[in-house]
Structure formats: structure tokens, C-alpha cells
Write an enzyme that holds these catalytic residues in place. Structure first.
Site, PDB file in Angstrom:
ATOM      1  N   GLY A 191      -3.650  -1.924  -2.376  1.00 39.19           N
ATOM      2  CA  GLY A 191      -2.217  -1.798  -2.660  1.00 39.19           C
ATOM      3  C   GLY A 191      -1.957  -2.264  -4.083  1.00 39.19           C
ATOM      4  O   GLY A 191      -2.867  -2.763  -4.754  1.00 39.19           O
ATOM      5  N   TYR A 200     -15.879   2.988   9.971  1.00 36.11           N
ATOM      6  CA  TYR A 200     -14.419   2.925   9.861  1.00 36.11           C
ATOM      7  C   TYR A 200     -13.785   3.343  11.185  1.00 36.11           C
ATOM      8  O   TYR A 200     -12.937   2.642  11.745  1.00 36.11           O
ATOM      9  CB  TYR A 200     -13.961   3.829   8.715  1.00 36.11           C
ATOM     10  CG  TYR A 200     -12.472   3.884   8.546  1.00 36.11           C
ATOM     11  CD1 TYR A 200     -11.752   2.739   8.251  1.00 36.11           C
ATOM     12  CD2 TYR A 200     -11.782   5.086   8.675  1.00 36.11           C
ATOM     13  CE1 TYR A 200     -10.381   2.783   8.085  1.00 36.11           C
ATOM     14  CE2 TYR A 200     -10.403   5.141   8.514  1.00 36.11           C
ATOM     15  CZ  TYR A 200      -9.707   3.986   8.221  1.00 36.11           C
ATOM     16  OH  TYR A 200      -8.358   4.031   8.066  1.00 36.11           O
ATOM     17  N   GLY A 234       0.840  -1.207   0.000  1.00 34.86           N
ATOM     18  CA  GLY A 234       0.000   0.000   0.000  1.00 34.86           C
ATOM     19  C   GLY A 234       0.869   1.250   0.000  1.00 34.86           C
ATOM     20  O   GLY A 234       2.107   1.165  -0.075  1.00 34.86           O
TER      21      GLY A 234
END
Ligand code: UDP
Length: 324
Positions: A36, A149, A10
Site C-alpha cells: 500500500g 497464495y 492498499g
């Protein structure tokens, strides 16, 4: 030392891998290439001390094997980007929580150090800046998926600290603020790479909401330097630490500055949040880190100026355009 980086292909992970390999350390990367990409680590493949596996952080036997082979694990693999999180909340919650538990569980067997990546999102809607690590968190309601999140990352923090207190696993929790720099893709909606690409293409620069919301942008190389220092500082163990730059800028100012630095004539347009993300989307108005704890522990904090950061990001995007 031998360092295992989950999410090592990533944006932040690949810069960390590069920094460690350059210093002569051994690096083992695990990445499922969901956000990524191999291009991020292409230049490291074949370098002495660098190795990688394509796989999931949810694959417990694989994670256990890699944790065992290394001295330290830096757990960066997670769902990233506000847009992805709004669009795929199930994936976000599951990957973030189960992934972190898999890593901690593997590290518990031999009590190996784990750096758990968290985020400034956990501060939520607080408007009392700067944010300190011991501040209360203020998340929005569960009907807005954005907060899933922050909540999943807060749970990761609790899990990490619980593994330390109950099972003796040394952990360090890092709260990353907006981190930017070369190689960051605009694909997941992050503002600076998006503005840079738009300005260079002469396309409209898309400011969401009023543009009066502000952020602080840290250069990825500073951020990686802070992570490396933290993981080699015994006093960091058991701590939750903000990592970021505290130079604040509104998104309107950012758009102007990127346009000027690119020498672009792109118009700056404003797009309502519900068109940019989803109905009822809630943004954070301000987000500024208190970095005094970071500085106290490692004697360093990110200071690359926004002008330098913008110049670096534009140069990287120009180079990518030249190759394409
Ligand atoms: N943003 C914007 N235009 C874009 C992408 C993002 O105005 O093309 C805004 C976004 O709404 C937020 C800020 O820029 O207020 C930073 O967004 P980003 O996704 O980079 O990070 P966040 O701080 O939301 O995690």
C-alpha cells in the site's frame, strides 16, 4: 458505523475507506505500507472521520486496540500480486495466515463482525466456469510457489468459518476476482495497469504465455459497493461470496483493446511464463465468477463494462503522468 480496515492504504482498501468516509462513517486504517502507499490515502488524511496508523497486522496488541475501537473489521491486509507471491512465498504464507488469525482472535473477545478478504485464486486450476462458492478447489502441487497464495487464503477462509462456529465470531468471506481501477499500481505485475502504462508510453505490451488465458475484470468501485452492502446485510454473515464481474476477455483481446483505447502504436509481444515469473509457472486458463449468490444476498453485482474500466484506468494513468 466505525469500520477498521486492515490494508486500508492498499488499492481496494483505500477505495473502501473513501466510500465509507463519503457516506459519513468513521474509518480507521492500519497498513504497513509494504504494497500500500500513503499516496493512496493522502486525500483522506485530515478528513472528518478518517484516521490511520502505520503498522503491521501481525502486531496483536495494536490490532486488538483497533478492533476494539470499531464495530466492523474489514481484513484486506495480505501479500498481493502473483509476482510478489512467487518471489516471497515465506512472507506470503506467514502474513496471510498469521495476520488473519491475529484479526480473528482480537474480534473474538467481543464477537465483532469481520469481513475476511479471500480470492478467486482459491479455485485454482478448475476449468469448469463459472466458479461457484461451493465448488471443489483444485490447487497445483507444492513445488510451485504460486499455489501457496491460494492455499494460505483457503486456510484464512477455514479459520474465519472456524472462529464463527467455535467462538461465535460473525464473519463474511469475500472471494475477490480480478479487481482493477484507478490507483492500482503496475508495480506488482497486475495486467491492466501494466498494459495501460505500456500503451501510453509506446512501449511493448507484454502478454504472458499464449494470451489465450481469460479473466473477468471488476471495477473497484463496484467491488467496494458490494463489500459495503455485504457488511450491512445480516444474511451475509457466515457466507462465502464471490465478488466480481462476469464479462470474460482473453489477455490477447485485453491487450488489443487497451492499445486501441489509448490510441497507441505499441507492439504486442508474447513472453513465456518462465521468463515472466519462474520456471514451471502454472497459470489459470479461465476465471469467471458465478455472481448469483452475491446478487441474491445484496441485490447488486459489478456491471461496469470493460470499455468503461479501460477508459477509467487510462485516464488515471494519464493524470499521473501529467503530474510526474
Ligand atoms: N499478464 C500478462 N502481462 C502482464 C501481467 C499479467 O499477460 O504484464 C497475464 C497473467 O499471466 C495472467 C493475467 O494476465 O494470465 C492476469 O494477471 P494478473 O497478475 O493481473 O492477475 P491474476 O489473474 O494472475 O491473479
Amino acid at each position: 458505523m466505525k469500520v477498521f480496515i486492515t490494508g486500508g492504504a492498499g488499492f481496494i482498501g483505500s477505495h473502501l475507506a473513501e466510500r465509507l468516509v463519503a457516506a459519513g462513517h468513521q474509518v480507521l486504517v492500519l497498513d504497513d505500507l509494504s504494497t500500500g502507499s500513503i499516496e493512496n490515502i493522502d486525500h483522506l488524511i485530515g478528513r472528518k472521520g478518517f484516521d490511520y496508523r502505520i503498522g503491521s497486522v501481525l502486531d496483536a496488541p495494536l490490532v486488538a486496540e483497533m478492533v476494539d475501537r470499531c464495530d466492523i473489521t474489514v481484513h484486506l491486509a495480505a501479500a498481493v500480486g502473483v509476482r510478489l507471491i512467487v518471489e516471497q512465498p515465506v512472507h506470503t504464507i506467514h502474513n496471510n495466515v498469521a495476520g488473519t488469525e491475529t484479526v480473528l482472535n482480537a474480534a473474538a473477545r467481543k464477537r465483532k463482525l469481520v469481513v475476511v478478504a479471500s480470492t478467486s485464486e482459491v479455485y485454482g486450476k478448475r476449468n469448469h466456469v463459472p466458479f461457484r462458492e461451493d465448488d471443489d478447489l483444485m490447487l497445483g502441487p507444492t513445488i510451485h510457489s504460486r499455489w501457496a497464495y491460494a492455499c494460505s487464503k483457503a486456510l484464512d477462509e477455514w479459520l474465519a468459518l472456524a472462529y464463527m462456529h467455535e467462538k461465535g465470531v460473525p464473519v463474511i468471506v469475500t472471494r475477490f476476482f480480478n479487481t482493477v481501477g484507478p490507483r492500482q499500481t503496475a508495480r506488482y505485475g497486475m495486467v491492466l495497469p501494466a498494459f495501460a502504462a505500456q500503451a501510453l508510453a509506446g512501449e511493448p505490451i507484454t502478454v504472458y504465455g499464449t494470451g489465450e488465458q481469460s479473466r473477468c475484470f471488476g471495477h473497484v468501485e463496484d467491488v467496494v459497493e458490494a463489500v459495503v452492502r455485504l457488511m450491512t446485510t445480516p444474511a451475509a454473515v457466515g457466507q462465502v461470496v464471490n465478488i466480481g464481474n462476469d464479462e470474460e476477455v482473453t489477455i490477447n483481446q485485453l491487450a488489443e483493446r487497451v492499445r486501441a483505447a489509448a490510441g497507441s502504436r505499441s507492439p504486442i509481444v508474447r513472453i513465456p511464463y518462465d521468463q515472466a515469473y519462474a520456471e514451471g509457472f502454472e497459470d489459470m486458463l479461465r476465471r469467471v465468477p458465478d455472481v448469483s449468490k452475491l446478487e441474491r444476498i445484496i441485490g447488486f453485482r459489478p456491471t461496469t463494462s470493460l470499455n468503461e474500466i479501460i477508459a477509467d484506468v487510462l485516464e488515471d494513468k494519464r493524470a499521473a503522468l501529467a503530474v510526474a
